[in-house]
Design a protein around this motif. Sequence first.
Motif, PDB file in Angstrom:
ATOM      1  N   THR A 101     -16.558 -27.266 -11.659  1.00 14.45           N
ATOM      2  CA  THR A 101     -16.742 -27.528 -10.232  1.00 14.45           C
ATOM      3  C   THR A 101     -17.858 -28.540 -10.057  1.00 14.45           C
ATOM      4  N   PRO A 121     -12.251 -40.274 -12.754  1.00 20.04           N
ATOM      5  CA  PRO A 121     -13.169 -39.144 -12.587  1.00 20.04           C
ATOM      6  C   PRO A 121     -13.866 -38.829 -13.911  1.00 20.04           C
ATOM      7  N   GLU A 124     -13.146 -34.613 -15.701  1.00 15.64           N
ATOM      8  CA  GLU A 124     -11.692 -34.612 -15.584  1.00 15.64           C
ATOM      9  C   GLU A 124     -11.093 -33.251 -15.309  1.00 15.64           C
ATOM     10  N   ASN A 125     -11.826 -32.180 -15.596  1.00 16.61           N
ATOM     11  CA  ASN A 125     -11.306 -30.823 -15.386  1.00 16.61           C
ATOM     12  C   ASN A 125     -11.908 -30.136 -14.171  1.00 16.61           C
ATOM     13  N   ARG A 127     -12.973 -29.476 -10.054  1.00 18.86           N
ATOM     14  CA  ARG A 127     -12.715 -29.656  -8.623  1.00 18.86           C
ATOM     15  C   ARG A 127     -13.958 -30.324  -8.020  1.00 18.86           C
ATOM     16  N   TYR A 128     -13.751 -31.334  -7.197  1.00 24.10           N
ATOM     17  CA  TYR A 128     -14.851 -32.008  -6.505  1.00 24.10           C
ATOM     18  C   TYR A 128     -14.887 -31.472  -5.076  1.00 24.10           C
ATOM     19  N   ILE A 150     -11.080 -39.808  -7.211  1.00 20.67           N
ATOM     20  CA  ILE A 150     -11.132 -38.356  -7.424  1.00 20.67           C
ATOM     21  C   ILE A 150     -10.225 -37.594  -6.459  1.00 20.67           C
ATOM     22  N   GLN A 153      -8.388 -34.442  -7.317  1.00 20.36           N
ATOM     23  CA  GLN A 153      -9.180 -33.284  -7.715  1.00 20.36           C
ATOM     24  C   GLN A 153     -10.079 -32.782  -6.587  1.00 20.36           C
ATOM     25  N   GLN A 155     -11.461 -30.830  -3.368  1.00 21.45           N
ATOM     26  CA  GLN A 155     -11.325 -29.603  -2.584  1.00 21.45           C
ATOM     27  C   GLN A 155     -12.155 -29.779  -1.326  1.00 21.45           C
TER      28      GLN A 155
END
Length: 246
Positions: A101, A121, A124-125, A127-128, A150, A153, A155
């Motif tokens: 996160t 990004p 890469e894994n 949530r922004y 981004i 990804q 939120q």
Amino acid sequence: MPHQPLTVSGVEVTPLCDAVGPMGEAIRRPLPELFPGSAAQDDPWVLHFHCYLLRDRAGRVTLVDTGIGAADSPASSWAPVPGTLAGELAAAGVTPAEVGTVILTHLHSDHASGAVADGRPLFENARYVLQQAELDTARGAMLEQIVTPIKGQLQAVEGEAEVSPGVHVRLTPGHTPGHQIARVGELAMTGDLVLHPMQLADPRVRYLYDDDAEQAVATRVEVLDGLRAERAVLATAHFSDPFVRL
């Protein structure tokens, strides 16, 4: 090297110093102009650019803000680029791929430019997490160079939200329309809610680059009053010492 961590409610919080330096000439002003109405002297203002690494007992990794970014980032016109966030993370034993996160307090270039590297990004894994109000007003280089890469990804949240177990965000508008702070237990990571120690002494001191100075003051007064009542700890973005107990 990262600062010493603080453990709060089972979460280890490590300040990462992405950069240290004064504002560049493009936006530099004397302190009395940057903080109008204050008793500030015309001394050099050397900013520390802090991000915060959060690791909980389950191994979840959260990053609050991503710093000034690469030499060609949107912050390059005024900040001491390149930032050293990648090295700070490595020194703390974390790779970008481990970050699940990323909380961006707001879309000013010294807080969000490090979210992207080479047009992709960096985390890469992850949530922004951004407030919807911040996304709604994104423009220019920050929209094109940061938000667009981004977007898959992102939120978007509105107001208060728990974005990872025990990690909450809260809308604190004024500095920007969708500015937010992050909370873990008694610790508040404040972004640009408070920019200079003089605003702790007097939260009504304004800042030249607030989007809405009146709203920023009202928000700062309200939030700091509440945090003082809790005897909370602030994790600041630009103070030399990252942690301040109220």
